[in-house]
Design an enzyme around this catalytic site. Structure first.
Site, mmCIF file in Angstrom:
data_model
loop_
_atom_site.group_PDB
_atom_site.id
_atom_site.type_symbol
_atom_site.label_atom_id
_atom_site.label_comp_id
_atom_site.label_asym_id
_atom_site.label_seq_id
_atom_site.Cartn_x
_atom_site.Cartn_y
_atom_site.Cartn_z
ATOM 1 C CG HIS A 125 36.757 43.868 123.633
ATOM 2 N ND1 HIS A 125 37.715 44.709 124.068
ATOM 3 C CD2 HIS A 125 36.191 43.473 124.547
ATOM 4 C CE1 HIS A 125 37.839 44.695 125.385
ATOM 5 N NE2 HIS A 125 36.977 43.807 125.870
ATOM 6 C CG HIS A 130 33.476 50.843 130.160
ATOM 7 N ND1 HIS A 130 33.566 51.714 131.010
ATOM 8 C CD2 HIS A 130 32.738 49.743 130.891
ATOM 9 C CE1 HIS A 130 32.896 51.479 132.061
ATOM 10 N NE2 HIS A 130 32.181 50.347 132.186
ATOM 11 C CB VAL A 149 24.258 54.895 132.899
ATOM 12 C CG1 VAL A 149 24.955 56.016 132.220
ATOM 13 C CG2 VAL A 149 23.441 54.196 131.870
ATOM 14 C CG HIS A 204 38.164 63.739 125.826
ATOM 15 N ND1 HIS A 204 38.104 63.290 127.314
ATOM 16 C CD2 HIS A 204 39.309 62.735 125.607
ATOM 17 C CE1 HIS A 204 38.940 62.496 127.601
ATOM 18 N NE2 HIS A 204 39.799 61.931 126.627
ATOM 19 C CG HIS A 263 49.606 46.604 138.478
ATOM 20 N ND1 HIS A 263 48.327 46.855 138.364
ATOM 21 C CD2 HIS A 263 50.067 45.698 137.404
ATOM 22 C CE1 HIS A 263 47.649 46.352 137.390
ATOM 23 N NE2 HIS A 263 48.472 45.716 136.596
ATOM 24 N N GLY A 318 27.531 38.028 144.496
ATOM 25 C CA GLY A 318 26.660 36.787 143.806
ATOM 26 C C GLY A 318 25.956 36.868 142.610
ATOM 27 N NE ARG A 350 23.574 34.223 133.156
ATOM 28 C CZ ARG A 350 23.951 34.206 132.079
ATOM 29 N NH1 ARG A 350 24.406 35.577 131.621
ATOM 30 N NH2 ARG A 350 23.883 33.333 131.234
#
Length: 308
Positions: A94, A104, A107, A143, A173, A256, A258
């Protein structure tokens, strides 16, 4: 099965990307090793309030468990309840400058096992670009690098994985893509282990070539409060996607994992507004009309396969 070559590649990839991003930012990434109570652990590399990066994270994880979480078996219900092992590198950058896109990449490798049966394995991953202010030059370059990563393994992969990215990184949405796409694949086992591993390696190895030229072109562009305000508004879409749709986030939370590492992808400053629309004809409006829609970037601009 021997997963050590995959783990070795992932750790080296994490180190290389962190080293290069530290050179660009001028500040160090925090090194945070952690263990998962249910099995395994990882290394989170993170920078906050850097010179170039408002937040950047490169996470390595290698975790195991006794029962496959629902998010991992939604496409393969016959694997529900198996023991599992997962490893991967996932990153989000960011930048502070709104003219530099968020990006982002991840792999990953997954194995599901049951006593007396052959292990079921697959690879997944990809990379995508989320600009706040669009530039055709940046989109075609990104791309082109995605296609270059895949072409050695067959011409059919790029259009298939590009479509997979357009369909996956989509906010249903909002009826809106998260960004301009890239490539995305999951459940990849066709062609055998070596073929799939080499393809996944190539995707990881092409990330810096895809992103850094855009950083170099846009990183010094001047900006003001208007651009920062729009960046914060658009970052809200990033948060919505990650918390509502992203399978990696859901898998990490359901297994579960981190929480601090799972949610490192969140942007540090975000805004939401009620029923806001950009001014017609503005640069902000052009992001929606020209960039936030599926496009054949390489075909439209006649970009050669070896473009850089």
């Amino acid at each position: 099965m021997n997963t050590q070559p995959v783990k070795k590649f992932l750790l080296e990839l994490q180190g290389l990307i962190v080293e290069r991003m530290e050179q660009i930012d001028g500040g160090p990434f925090r090194h945070d090793a952690w263990e998962r109570p249910g099995g395994g652990g990882g290394i989170t590399r993170l920078i906050e309030e850097g010179n170039f990066l408002e937040r950047g994270g490169v996470n390595f994880s290698h975790v195991t468990g006794d029962r496959l979480p629902p998010s991992a078996s939604v496409l393969r219900p016959e694997l529900a309840g198996r023991s599992w092992e997962a490893m991967g590198v996932s990153l989000v950058m960011h930048p502070r400058n709104p003219y530099v896109p968020t990006t982002h990449m991840n792999v990953r490798f997954f194995v599901a096992t049951r006593q007396g049966e052959a292990p079921v394995w697959w690879f997944g991953g990809g990379m995508d670009l989320t600009p706040y202010y669009g530039f055709e030059e940046d989109a075609t370059h990104f791309h082109a690098m995605c296609r270059r990563a895949l072409d050695p393994f067959g011409a059919a992969y790029h259009p298939r994985f590009k479509q997979g990215c357009d369909e996956y990184f989509y906010l249903k949405h909002r009826n809106e893509p998260r960004g301009i796409g890239g490539i995305f694949f999951d459940d990849l086992a066709e062609g055998g282990f070596e073929h799939c591993f080499n393809l996944t390696e190539s995707v990881g190895d092409h990330f810096l070539a895809a992103y850094l030229p855009i950083v170099e072109r846009r990183g010094d562009l001047p900006y003001g409060e208007r651009e920062r305000d729009f960046q914060a508004y658009r970052r809200g879409r990033y948060v919505e996607f990650n918390l509502v749709f992203d399978r990696g986030t859901l898998f990490g939370l359901q297994s579960g994992g981190r929480t601090e590492s799972i949610l490192m992808s969140m942007p540090p400053l975000v805004k939401w507004r009620y029923d806001w629309h950009p001014e017609p004809g503005s640069a902000e409006a052009r992001l929606y009309s020209d960039f936030l829609r599926p496009r054949d970037w390489l075909g439209e601009f006649n970009t050669a396969p070896d473009a850089s």
